[in-house]
Write a protein that holds these residues in place. Structure first.
Motif, PDB file in Angstrom:
ATOM      1  N   ASP A 138       0.810  -1.210   0.000  1.00  0.00           N
ATOM      2  CA  ASP A 138       0.000   0.000   0.000  1.00  0.00           C
ATOM      3  C   ASP A 138       0.850   1.270   0.000  1.00  0.00           C
ATOM      4  OD1 ASP A 138      -2.665   0.791  -0.199  1.00  0.00           O
ATOM      5  OD2 ASP A 138      -2.759   1.353   1.910  1.00  0.00           O
ATOM      6  N   GLY A 139       2.115   1.146   0.414  1.00  0.00           N
ATOM      7  CA  GLY A 139       3.010   2.297   0.374  1.00  0.00           C
ATOM      8  C   GLY A 139       3.298   2.777  -1.035  1.00  0.00           C
ATOM      9  N   GLY A 140       2.955   1.962  -2.024  1.00  0.00           N
ATOM     10  CA  GLY A 140       3.110   2.390  -3.408  1.00  0.00           C
ATOM     11  C   GLY A 140       2.179   3.529  -3.781  1.00  0.00           C
ATOM     12  N   ALA A 162      -3.299  -3.416  -4.242  1.00  0.00           N
ATOM     13  CA  ALA A 162      -2.112  -4.014  -3.628  1.00  0.00           C
ATOM     14  C   ALA A 162      -2.539  -5.347  -3.030  1.00  0.00           C
ATOM     15  CB  ALA A 162      -1.529  -3.107  -2.551  1.00  0.00           C
ATOM     16  N   PRO A 163      -1.682  -6.365  -3.031  1.00  0.00           N
ATOM     17  CA  PRO A 163      -2.057  -7.647  -2.432  1.00  0.00           C
ATOM     18  C   PRO A 163      -2.575  -7.465  -1.014  1.00  0.00           C
ATOM     19  CG  PRO A 163      -0.011  -7.878  -3.632  1.00  0.00           C
ATOM     20  CD  PRO A 163      -0.335  -6.405  -3.636  1.00  0.00           C
ATOM     21  N   ALA A 164      -3.641  -8.177  -0.680  1.00  0.00           N
ATOM     22  CA  ALA A 164      -4.346  -7.949   0.575  1.00  0.00           C
ATOM     23  C   ALA A 164      -3.447  -8.081   1.796  1.00  0.00           C
ATOM     24  CB  ALA A 164      -5.530  -8.914   0.678  1.00  0.00           C
ATOM     25  N   GLU A 183      -4.770 -15.927  -3.598  1.00  0.00           N
ATOM     26  CA  GLU A 183      -5.682 -14.792  -3.479  1.00  0.00           C
ATOM     27  C   GLU A 183      -5.326 -13.690  -4.469  1.00  0.00           C
ATOM     28  OE1 GLU A 183      -7.814 -12.348   0.078  1.00  0.00           O
ATOM     29  OE2 GLU A 183      -5.649 -12.590   0.268  1.00  0.00           O
ATOM     30  N   LEU A 184      -4.031 -13.425  -4.625  1.00  0.00           N
ATOM     31  CA  LEU A 184      -3.585 -12.437  -5.602  1.00  0.00           C
ATOM     32  C   LEU A 184      -4.029 -12.837  -7.005  1.00  0.00           C
ATOM     33  CD1 LEU A 184      -1.849 -10.061  -6.669  1.00  0.00           C
ATOM     34  CD2 LEU A 184       0.129 -11.603  -6.569  1.00  0.00           C
TER      35      LEU A 184
END
Length: 345
Positions: A138-140, A162-164, A183-184
């Protein structure tokens, strides 16, 4: 958190009222307010990192950020979505999957000037006019890191993902596992409307891993060192040692144990040379990140720690993308199992 894949229900009454027939394509509004006809199966709503994102159709202009990963770009390629990528910043320079590295090298990069972290800065991102942006974490989408935020991307008409397991605040909920890879794959397949491809990939992966687990069942589990070369995530004398990560699940499926799994609560551990000398190491997994000669790193360790069983037997394997999140975990499971239990193959 776990991403939810929700399809917006369009009732027959709404369809009849708006079009006069029951099999018409629903109309919704685009980011600029113009009506957009959604293809069959859309709109799709995805919950990701605490936000909901509505996809009126499969994305056409996807940007894949770096984040030191190839999980996302490899997943898109495995799903047959390479033609939806307008700029890719992910590249390890090596892959366990035949042809995968050539596929990555052939993707457009957008001719971007990346920032000091090797990722796509805000202005460059916005100039690409994406309709979908994928980040490793999520920092992206963090403004303080110089990236375009999710809100800025929304204003541009772009959704983000972003991947969970890597959403802010969620990493501590548990160690990533192969299930997170699935999941991704499922999430991206749902966004692009290719769920059948995801099901095939996941079923094949499960079958391959189950077959390896059956071969190594009841075998004594060797202690394995997971060492990342070409990176700079740790500061200990031994280098970047994997501690808490998806590789622990991969090792377990291969009938092995991470010798330094408890050395840190984080992904990487600082292991001193003294600690390494006292450890019982039966095998070494070298994880290469754009390293020119990863095998030399294994031989360096064997010379420095001749007391290890791994050194006496020269038991090591070089991996790259398969040991991370992504569609290729079965390759890592088999490679580590073959190193750890050659008599079972």
């Amino acid at each position: 958190m776990v991403a939810r894949r929700l399809r917006i229900p369009i009732t027959a009454a709404v369809l009849l009222a708006s079009t006069g027939c029951s099999n018409a394509t629903p109309e919704t509004a685009s980011a600029d307010g113009d009506p957009v006809s959604s293809p069959a199966g859309y709109p799709v709503v995805i919950e990701n990192c605490g936000e909901e994102f509505t996809f009126l159709a499969p994305p056409e202009r996807t940007v894949v950020m770096n984040g030191g990963s190839v999980a996302e770009v490899s997943t898109m390629l495995a799903l047959g979505l390479g033609d939806r990528i307008v700029a890719n910043a992910q590249n390890y320079g090596i892959s366990e999957v035949e042809g995968r590295q050539a596929e990555i090298d052939a993707l457009p990069t957008g001719d971007l000037d990346l920032n000091d972290a090797g990722d796509i800065p805000r202005e460059a991102m916005l100039s690409l006019r994406p309709d979908f942006v994928v980040s490793t974490y999520d920092g992206g989408f963090a403004a303080d890191l110089g990236h375009a935020t999710r809100d800025e991307l929304r204003q541009l008409g772009a959704n983000s993902y972003a991947p969970a397991h890597s959403c802010a605040g969620d990493v501590a909920e548990g160690t990533p596992s192969i299930e997170d890879s699935y999941e991704l794959i499922t999430d991206l397949a749902t966004i692009f409307g290719v769920e059948d491809r995801a099901e095939e990939i996941i079923q094949t992966s499960r079958a391959e891993i189950d077959a390896v687990e059956a071969l190594v069942a009841d075998a004594e589990e060797p202690q394995v060192l997971v060492l990342f070369v070409g990176m700079s995530m740790g500061s200990g004398g031994l280098g970047d040692v994997g501690a808490t990560g998806i590789w622990n699940d991969i090792l377990a499926r291969a009938g092995a144990t991470n010798a330094f799994a408890s050395a840190s609560a984080g992904m990487f551990a600082d292991v001193s040379l003294e600690q390494a000398a006292d450890a019982s190491i039966d095998g070494v997994v070298i994880v290469s990140y754009q390293h020119p000669d990863p095998e030399s790193e294994a031989h360096r360790l064997f010379e420095e720690f001749p007391q290890w069983a791994a050194s006496r037997n020269e038991d090591f394997v070089v991996l790259s993308d398969s040991i991370y999140l992504g569609p290729s975990n079965a390759a890592a499971v088999e490679a580590i199992a073959r190193m750890s239990h050659p008599e079972r193959f």
